[in-house]
Design a protein around this motif. Structure first.
Motif, mmCIF file in Angstrom:
data_model
loop_
_atom_site.group_PDB
_atom_site.id
_atom_site.type_symbol
_atom_site.label_atom_id
_atom_site.label_comp_id
_atom_site.label_asym_id
_atom_site.label_seq_id
_atom_site.Cartn_x
_atom_site.Cartn_y
_atom_site.Cartn_z
ATOM 1 N N HIS A 219 11.804 0.969 2.910
ATOM 2 C CA HIS A 219 10.850 1.423 1.901
ATOM 3 C C HIS A 219 11.172 2.845 1.435
ATOM 4 C CE1 HIS A 219 8.559 -2.114 2.481
ATOM 5 N NE2 HIS A 219 7.982 -1.771 3.617
ATOM 6 N N ASN A 220 10.786 3.149 0.192
ATOM 7 C CA ASN A 220 10.945 4.501 -0.332
ATOM 8 C C ASN A 220 9.952 5.460 0.332
ATOM 9 O OD1 ASN A 220 12.924 3.737 -2.222
ATOM 10 N ND2 ASN A 220 11.369 3.123 -3.700
ATOM 11 N N TYR A 221 10.349 6.714 0.425
ATOM 12 C CA TYR A 221 9.431 7.750 0.886
ATOM 13 C C TYR A 221 9.845 9.062 0.234
ATOM 14 C CZ TYR A 221 13.056 9.598 3.997
ATOM 15 O OH TYR A 221 14.218 10.133 4.488
ATOM 16 N N ARG A 222 8.944 10.009 0.234
ATOM 17 C CA ARG A 222 9.259 11.341 -0.296
ATOM 18 C C ARG A 222 8.367 12.383 0.364
ATOM 19 N NH1 ARG A 222 6.382 9.631 -5.419
ATOM 20 N NH2 ARG A 222 8.418 9.216 -6.339
ATOM 21 N N LYS B 46 0.819 -1.188 0.000
ATOM 22 C CA LYS B 46 0.000 0.000 0.000
ATOM 23 C C LYS B 46 0.865 1.255 0.000
ATOM 24 C CE LYS B 46 -4.166 -1.785 2.213
ATOM 25 N NZ LYS B 46 -5.130 -1.596 3.310
ATOM 26 N N THR B 47 0.416 2.253 -0.733
ATOM 27 C CA THR B 47 1.089 3.550 -0.757
ATOM 28 C C THR B 47 0.153 4.588 -0.161
ATOM 29 O OG1 THR B 47 2.384 3.004 -2.724
ATOM 30 C CG2 THR B 47 2.079 5.330 -2.234
ATOM 31 N N GLU C 110 3.364 14.314 1.815
ATOM 32 C CA GLU C 110 4.225 13.185 2.182
ATOM 33 C C GLU C 110 3.667 11.918 1.541
ATOM 34 O OE1 GLU C 110 5.820 14.531 6.619
ATOM 35 O OE2 GLU C 110 4.370 12.905 6.418
ATOM 36 N N GLU C 111 4.542 11.125 0.922
ATOM 37 C CA GLU C 111 4.156 9.838 0.338
ATOM 38 C C GLU C 111 5.088 8.765 0.864
ATOM 39 O OE1 GLU C 111 2.545 11.667 -3.930
ATOM 40 O OE2 GLU C 111 4.422 10.539 -3.851
ATOM 41 N N ASN C 112 4.514 7.634 1.273
ATOM 42 C CA ASN C 112 5.353 6.526 1.760
ATOM 43 C C ASN C 112 4.630 5.203 1.611
ATOM 44 O OD1 ASN C 112 3.848 5.971 4.417
ATOM 45 N ND2 ASN C 112 4.299 8.151 4.580
#
Length: 253
Positions: free
Chosen positions: A239-242, A2-3, A19-21
């Motif tokens: 995990h990636n995040y931005r 899930k994003t 914010e996205e993670n």
């Protein structure tokens, strides 16, 4: 996997902080959930510093503009406070005077400050204050303990519209260590610090969304530009995040 996306709408939607993670509760499709690494004291300190800076930054974006004031209050050696409680009381006494003046002019006073004592014993206070035209002269007259140095935020060493550097600077404490040119960490420059802000600065709740997939690229909404973008990998979950800031091209005045 899930994003998740969270969006803060600031300055009547003139500024969007996003914010996205990846949800750490889930592994990639067809794979088991990833084991979490145990947090180290350094991880905890880094996360706490980041959250503190983020909250300061959101308040800066919501309640201030680059034309507002960055003020440093200093102490003469003979006027240095004996402890942090005394310094806090001195600052609040000054702000009470300013608040009354603002109120008479039909304005509301907003401030964010950090009281700092250096490793050699000198004290000073960094403060952001919303300007009402003559605020610079008001603060100079209201501070009897030493010098007052005033500039606009946009003319300071932290002039960015998204306020990232300013938020980091105003929230530093005795655990903050700056990176030297060779990549190593310098010794802390503060022996004590206290961060605070006026109570009349609540933050809006973010709008949560669940995305079908991880966006490979950030595309600004129509009518906005990307003022700041940071992408990284969570050291605990992998995990990636931005996070990024969008500012309206033609802001309402």
């Amino acid at each position: 996997m899930k994003t998740k996306r969270k969006t803060w709408y600031l300055q009547k939607k003139d500024i969007l902080y996003v914010e996205e993670n990846h949800d750490g509760k889930y592994g990639a499709k067809g794979k088991e959930r990833l084991p979490k690494r145990k947090l180290t004291p350094e991880d905890v300190q880094r996360v706490n510093a980041w959250n503190k800076s983020k909250r300061a930054r959101l308040r800066l974006m919501e309640y201030f503009s680059p034309g507002d004031l960055w003020v440093t209050f200093t102490y003469k050696p003979e006027n240095r406070p004996p402890d942090m409680d005394t310094a806090k009381k001195q600052f609040l006494k000054m702000m009470d005077k300013l608040r009354k003046i603002y109120r008479k002019k039909g304005r509301v006073l907003f401030w964010i400050r950090n009281i700092e004592r250096g490793t050699k014993g000198a004290w000073h206070i960094h403060c952001i204050i919303n300007d009402i035209g003559n605020t610079a002269s008001l603060v100079e007259r209201a501070w009897p303990y030493g010098g007052v140095y005033v500039t606009q935020i946009r003319k300071s060493k932290c002039p960015e519209e998204d306020f990232q550097k300013l938020a980091d600077y105003i929230t530093k404490d005795e655990k903050t260590r700056e990176k030297k040119q060779d990549g190593t960490l310098a010794k802390p420059r503060l022996s004590e610090a206290n961060y605070s802000h006026s109570r009349n600065m609540p933050l809006p709740e973010p709008k949560p969304e669940e995305l079908k997939r991880w966006p490979k690229k950030v595309k600004p909404k129509k009518g906005y530009y990307i003022a700041e973008l940071f992408e990284g990998k969570n050291p605990v979950t992998g995990h990636n995040y931005r996070h990024y800031t969008l500012i309206r091209l033609y802001r309402r005045i």
